[in-house]
Structures are given as C-alpha cells and as structure tokens.
Write a protein that holds these residues in place. Structure first.
Motif, PDB file in Angstrom:
ATOM      1  N   MET A  27       0.765  -1.074   0.151  1.00  0.00           N
ATOM      2  CA  MET A  27      -0.048  -0.065  -0.133  1.00  0.00           C
ATOM      3  C   MET A  27       0.774   1.184   0.171  1.00  0.00           C
ATOM      4  O   MET A  27       1.985   1.311   0.734  1.00  0.00           O
ATOM      5  CB  MET A  27      -1.081   0.121   1.251  1.00  0.00           C
ATOM      6  CG  MET A  27      -2.027  -0.898   1.024  1.00  0.00           C
ATOM      7  SD  MET A  27      -3.229  -0.626   2.421  1.00  0.00           S
ATOM      8  CE  MET A  27      -2.686  -1.354   3.751  1.00  0.00           C
ATOM      9  N   ASN A  28       0.473   2.184  -0.831  1.00  0.00           N
ATOM     10  CA  ASN A  28       1.212   3.576  -0.527  1.00  0.00           C
ATOM     11  C   ASN A  28       0.749   4.316   0.344  1.00  0.00           C
ATOM     12  O   ASN A  28      -0.246   3.964   1.014  1.00  0.00           O
ATOM     13  CB  ASN A  28       0.918   4.199  -2.113  1.00  0.00           C
ATOM     14  CG  ASN A  28      -0.673   4.697  -2.335  1.00  0.00           C
ATOM     15  OD1 ASN A  28      -1.431   4.406  -1.446  1.00  0.00           O
ATOM     16  ND2 ASN A  28      -0.821   4.762  -3.580  1.00  0.00           N
ATOM     17  N   ASP A  29       1.104   5.602   0.811  1.00  0.00           N
ATOM     18  CA  ASP A  29       0.794   6.384   1.836  1.00  0.00           C
ATOM     19  C   ASP A  29      -0.586   6.688   1.872  1.00  0.00           C
ATOM     20  O   ASP A  29      -1.175   6.546   3.117  1.00  0.00           O
ATOM     21  CB  ASP A  29       1.496   7.510   2.096  1.00  0.00           C
ATOM     22  CG  ASP A  29       3.035   7.296   2.175  1.00  0.00           C
ATOM     23  OD1 ASP A  29       3.420   5.941   2.872  1.00  0.00           O
ATOM     24  OD2 ASP A  29       4.027   7.979   1.986  1.00  0.00           O
ATOM     25  N   LYS A  32      -2.728   3.653   2.723  1.00  0.00           N
ATOM     26  CA  LYS A  32      -2.448   3.384   4.265  1.00  0.00           C
ATOM     27  C   LYS A  32      -3.362   4.344   5.181  1.00  0.00           C
ATOM     28  O   LYS A  32      -3.975   3.965   5.868  1.00  0.00           O
ATOM     29  CB  LYS A  32      -1.181   3.541   4.505  1.00  0.00           C
ATOM     30  CG  LYS A  32      -0.233   2.230   4.339  1.00  0.00           C
ATOM     31  CD  LYS A  32       1.103   2.494   4.758  1.00  0.00           C
ATOM     32  CE  LYS A  32       2.053   1.542   4.362  1.00  0.00           C
ATOM     33  NZ  LYS A  32       3.367   1.778   4.411  1.00  0.00           N
ATOM     34  N   ASP A  33      -3.338   5.450   4.712  1.00  0.00           N
ATOM     35  CA  ASP A  33      -4.195   6.667   5.370  1.00  0.00           C
ATOM     36  C   ASP A  33      -5.572   6.314   5.179  1.00  0.00           C
ATOM     37  O   ASP A  33      -6.391   6.221   6.299  1.00  0.00           O
ATOM     38  CB  ASP A  33      -3.933   8.033   4.915  1.00  0.00           C
ATOM     39  CG  ASP A  33      -2.713   8.532   5.366  1.00  0.00           C
ATOM     40  OD1 ASP A  33      -2.174   8.001   6.087  1.00  0.00           O
ATOM     41  OD2 ASP A  33      -2.131   9.581   4.545  1.00  0.00           O
ATOM     42  N   GLN A  34      -6.019   5.937   4.063  1.00  0.00           N
ATOM     43  CA  GLN A  34      -7.544   5.647   3.747  1.00  0.00           C
ATOM     44  C   GLN A  34      -7.974   4.424   4.675  1.00  0.00           C
ATOM     45  O   GLN A  34      -8.955   4.588   5.357  1.00  0.00           O
ATOM     46  CB  GLN A  34      -7.893   5.501   2.360  1.00  0.00           C
ATOM     47  CG  GLN A  34      -7.681   6.770   1.391  1.00  0.00           C
ATOM     48  CD  GLN A  34      -8.885   7.844   2.003  1.00  0.00           C
ATOM     49  OE1 GLN A  34     -10.001   7.350   2.105  1.00  0.00           O
ATOM     50  NE2 GLN A  34      -8.550   8.763   2.156  1.00  0.00           N
ATOM     51  N   HIS A  35      -7.306   3.510   4.735  1.00  0.00           N
ATOM     52  CA  HIS A  35      -7.508   2.095   5.461  1.00  0.00           C
ATOM     53  C   HIS A  35      -7.782   2.729   7.055  1.00  0.00           C
ATOM     54  O   HIS A  35      -8.317   2.091   7.532  1.00  0.00           O
ATOM     55  CB  HIS A  35      -6.320   1.146   5.189  1.00  0.00           C
ATOM     56  CG  HIS A  35      -6.564  -0.168   5.715  1.00  0.00           C
ATOM     57  ND1 HIS A  35      -7.553  -1.207   5.403  1.00  0.00           N
ATOM     58  CD2 HIS A  35      -6.092  -0.773   6.812  1.00  0.00           C
ATOM     59  CE1 HIS A  35      -7.371  -1.945   5.943  1.00  0.00           C
ATOM     60  NE2 HIS A  35      -6.701  -1.858   6.954  1.00  0.00           N
ATOM     61  N   ASN A  38     -10.774   4.525   7.787  1.00  0.00           N
ATOM     62  CA  ASN A  38     -11.973   3.806   7.751  1.00  0.00           C
ATOM     63  C   ASN A  38     -11.966   2.620   8.948  1.00  0.00           C
ATOM     64  O   ASN A  38     -13.008   2.590   9.446  1.00  0.00           O
ATOM     65  CB  ASN A  38     -12.019   2.702   6.281  1.00  0.00           C
ATOM     66  CG  ASN A  38     -12.208   3.479   4.990  1.00  0.00           C
ATOM     67  OD1 ASN A  38     -12.717   4.513   5.186  1.00  0.00           O
ATOM     68  ND2 ASN A  38     -11.647   2.923   4.047  1.00  0.00           N
ATOM     69  N   GLU A  39     -10.924   2.197   9.312  1.00  0.00           N
ATOM     70  CA  GLU A  39     -10.972   1.299  10.584  1.00  0.00           C
ATOM     71  C   GLU A  39     -11.454   2.452  11.748  1.00  0.00           C
ATOM     72  O   GLU A  39     -12.173   1.540  12.446  1.00  0.00           O
ATOM     73  CB  GLU A  39      -9.591   0.966  10.949  1.00  0.00           C
ATOM     74  CG  GLU A  39      -9.166  -0.384   9.841  1.00  0.00           C
ATOM     75  CD  GLU A  39      -7.955  -1.208  10.239  1.00  0.00           C
ATOM     76  OE1 GLU A  39      -7.107  -0.331  10.576  1.00  0.00           O
ATOM     77  OE2 GLU A  39      -7.766  -2.097   9.697  1.00  0.00           O
ATOM     78  N   ASN A  40     -10.902   3.295  11.799  1.00  0.00           N
ATOM     79  CA  ASN A  40     -11.238   4.378  13.022  1.00  0.00           C
ATOM     80  C   ASN A  40     -12.653   4.557  13.014  1.00  0.00           C
ATOM     81  O   ASN A  40     -13.330   4.586  13.802  1.00  0.00           O
ATOM     82  CB  ASN A  40     -10.191   5.521  12.777  1.00  0.00           C
ATOM     83  CG  ASN A  40     -10.379   6.276  14.134  1.00  0.00           C
ATOM     84  OD1 ASN A  40     -10.459   5.700  15.155  1.00  0.00           O
ATOM     85  ND2 ASN A  40     -10.428   7.652  14.140  1.00  0.00           N
ATOM     86  N   ARG A  41     -13.267   4.990  11.683  1.00  0.00           N
ATOM     87  CA  ARG A  41     -14.534   5.442  11.398  1.00  0.00           C
ATOM     88  C   ARG A  41     -15.394   4.366  11.973  1.00  0.00           C
ATOM     89  O   ARG A  41     -16.529   4.462  12.834  1.00  0.00           O
ATOM     90  CB  ARG A  41     -14.691   5.605  10.072  1.00  0.00           C
ATOM     91  CG  ARG A  41     -16.437   6.208   9.808  1.00  0.00           C
ATOM     92  CD  ARG A  41     -16.518   6.715   8.434  1.00  0.00           C
ATOM     93  NE  ARG A  41     -17.077   5.311   7.734  1.00  0.00           N
ATOM     94  CZ  ARG A  41     -16.280   4.968   6.982  1.00  0.00           C
ATOM     95  NH1 ARG A  41     -14.957   5.582   6.217  1.00  0.00           N
ATOM     96  NH2 ARG A  41     -16.460   3.840   6.259  1.00  0.00           N
ATOM     97  N   GLU A  42     -15.091   3.035  11.633  1.00  0.00           N
ATOM     98  CA  GLU A  42     -15.912   1.858  12.017  1.00  0.00           C
ATOM     99  C   GLU A  42     -15.930   1.579  13.411  1.00  0.00           C
ATOM    100  O   GLU A  42     -16.882   1.300  14.011  1.00  0.00           O
ATOM    101  CB  GLU A  42     -15.549   0.555  11.320  1.00  0.00           C
ATOM    102  CG  GLU A  42     -15.816   0.663   9.664  1.00  0.00           C
ATOM    103  CD  GLU A  42     -17.353   0.505   9.534  1.00  0.00           C
ATOM    104  OE1 GLU A  42     -18.076  -0.128  10.114  1.00  0.00           O
ATOM    105  OE2 GLU A  42     -17.541   1.168   8.486  1.00  0.00           O
ATOM    106  N   ARG A  43     -14.899   1.758  14.212  1.00  0.00           N
ATOM    107  CA  ARG A  43     -14.494   1.588  15.644  1.00  0.00           C
ATOM    108  C   ARG A  43     -15.435   2.688  16.293  1.00  0.00           C
ATOM    109  O   ARG A  43     -16.123   2.384  17.273  1.00  0.00           O
ATOM    110  CB  ARG A  43     -13.230   1.746  16.038  1.00  0.00           C
ATOM    111  CG  ARG A  43     -13.045   1.567  17.427  1.00  0.00           C
ATOM    112  CD  ARG A  43     -11.592   1.836  17.810  1.00  0.00           C
ATOM    113  NE  ARG A  43     -11.120   3.144  17.524  1.00  0.00           N
ATOM    114  CZ  ARG A  43     -11.212   4.432  17.969  1.00  0.00           C
ATOM    115  NH1 ARG A  43     -11.756   4.326  19.275  1.00  0.00           N
ATOM    116  NH2 ARG A  43     -10.644   5.355  17.687  1.00  0.00           N
ATOM    117  N   LEU A  44     -15.321   4.065  15.783  1.00  0.00           N
ATOM    118  CA  LEU A  44     -16.155   4.923  16.606  1.00  0.00           C
ATOM    119  C   LEU A  44     -17.862   4.754  16.277  1.00  0.00           C
ATOM    120  O   LEU A  44     -18.253   4.831  17.270  1.00  0.00           O
ATOM    121  CB  LEU A  44     -15.608   6.362  15.956  1.00  0.00           C
ATOM    122  CG  LEU A  44     -14.248   6.797  16.396  1.00  0.00           C
ATOM    123  CD1 LEU A  44     -14.008   8.091  15.575  1.00  0.00           C
ATOM    124  CD2 LEU A  44     -14.113   7.002  17.917  1.00  0.00           C
TER     125      LEU A  44
END
Length: 60
Positions: A27-29, A32-35, A38-44
């Motif tokens: 993955m490029n930067d 990685k940022d998008q991933h 997305n993980e943080n949004r789903e957790r919140l």
C-alpha cells in the motif's frame, strides 16, 4: 512427434506446479491513510451505537 508432446506436457505440468503466487501490492501512503481512517470510523461508529443502545435501555 512423441518427444515434442512429452516435453510440452512436462512443461505444462511444471507451469502448473510452479505458477507464481499472487500477492497484494504494497500500500502507498494514501491507501494506508484511507485504510486507517476507515478502521477508525468503523470503531467509532460501533462505540456510538453501543452508547446509544445503552442509553435507551436506562430509564431517565
């Protein structure tokens, strides 16, 4: 002819046995940022839904 056929068959079998493994591209930067976003949004979202469900269960 028989020799050509046997080498062709052996080559096909070898190609099947040693076919390249498909791997994911690194993955490029940006990806990685998008991933991570997305993980943080789903957790919140899960935390918010849990809080809302808990507050609905308690009498006010």
């Amino acid at each position: 002819m028989a020799k050509d056929q046997s080498t062709d068959r052996a080559k096909r079998e070898a190609d099947k046995a040693f076919k390249p493994v498909t791997t994911q591209k690194p993955m490029n930067d940006y990806a990685k940022d998008q991933h991570s976003q997305n993980e943080n949004r789903e957790r919140l979202k899960a935390e918010r839904l849990a809080r809302e469900a808990e507050s609905k269960g308690l009498p006010e």
